[in-house]
Design an enzyme around this catalytic site. Structure first.
Site, PDB file in Angstrom:
ATOM      1  N   LYS A  67      -9.376  46.806   9.856  1.00  5.29           N
ATOM      2  CA  LYS A  67      -9.738  45.467   9.397  1.00  5.29           C
ATOM      3  C   LYS A  67      -8.691  44.428   9.789  1.00  5.29           C
ATOM      4  CE  LYS A  67     -11.862  43.322   5.399  1.00  5.29           C
ATOM      5  NZ  LYS A  67     -12.688  42.536   6.271  1.00  5.29           N
ATOM      6  N   GLY A  90      -1.317  47.010   7.872  1.00  4.01           N
ATOM      7  CA  GLY A  90      -1.215  47.975   8.972  1.00  4.01           C
ATOM      8  C   GLY A  90      -1.850  47.471  10.256  1.00  4.01           C
ATOM      9  N   CYS A  91      -3.013  46.852  10.129  1.00  2.00           N
ATOM     10  CA  CYS A  91      -3.734  46.370  11.310  1.00  2.00           C
ATOM     11  C   CYS A  91      -3.016  45.185  11.951  1.00  2.00           C
ATOM     12  CB  CYS A  91      -5.169  45.997  10.943  1.00  2.00           C
ATOM     13  SG  CYS A  91      -6.107  47.434  10.367  1.00  2.00           S
ATOM     14  N   THR A  92      -2.410  44.344  11.130  1.00  2.00           N
ATOM     15  CA  THR A  92      -1.639  43.224  11.664  1.00  2.00           C
ATOM     16  C   THR A  92      -0.406  43.751  12.390  1.00  2.00           C
ATOM     17  OG1 THR A  92      -2.440  41.743   9.932  1.00  2.00           O
ATOM     18  CG2 THR A  92      -0.418  41.096  11.061  1.00  2.00           C
ATOM     19  N   ALA A 123      -1.632  45.249  15.739  1.00  2.00           N
ATOM     20  CA  ALA A 123      -2.026  44.213  16.698  1.00  2.00           C
ATOM     21  C   ALA A 123      -0.796  43.480  17.238  1.00  2.00           C
ATOM     22  CB  ALA A 123      -2.989  43.228  16.043  1.00  2.00           C
TER      23      ALA A 123
END
Length: 150
Positions: free
Chosen positions: A40, A45-47, A50
């Protein structure tokens, strides 16, 4: 069916960050690709993942590889996420989870979260590495190592 090392990547389409239709065959099979599925936009974690891909993006480009991120977030969410963190690579919107199913990406955290899996695909469109881990920033190192081998 879960795609694995040695499998050819099937063709797919999705909307990219700009709302344009992305055709996989325009990139996959023409250059090396790091295709990563993440849960998401705008989560810690995703930030981190990325931004780590962003920070090493030039290394991937120098090795002739493109980076593409995929989640089930909307195009609008991707636009905001991409702009906020100045992401130089393509994000694809897989709102109906068709691409996730096509690749057989497993769910993580006991089925509560969409899985976090990175695929390295060679110039022939064949998967050369699959890394399945919720440890977000480990994906970048693993993908770079795999790209350097080819």
């Amino acid at each position: 069916m879960e795609l694995k090392v040695g499998d050819k990547v099937p063709e797919f389409t999705a909307e990219d960050t700009n709302g344009n239709v992305f055709h996989s065959q325009d990139v996959i099979g023409k250059k090396s690709v790091v295709l990563y599925f993440y849960p998401k936009d705008n989560t810690p974690g995703c930030t981190a993942q990325a931004c780590s891909f962003r920070d090493q993006y030039e290394d991937f480009i120098d090795l002739g590889a493109e980076v593409i991120g995929i989640s089930s977030d909307s195009v609008a969410s991707h636009q905001k996420f991409s702009k906020q963190y100045k992401l130089p690579f393509i994000l694809l919107s897989d709102v109906n989870k068709k691409i996730r199913k096509l690749f057989g990406v497993p769910t993580g955290m006991f089925g509560l979260l969409p899985g976090r899996v990175t695929y390295v695909i060679n110039k022939e469109g064949i998967i050369t590495m699959v890394f399945d881990s919720m440890l977000a920033t480990k994906h970048i190192t693993k993908a770079l190592e795999a790209i350097k081998k080819y």
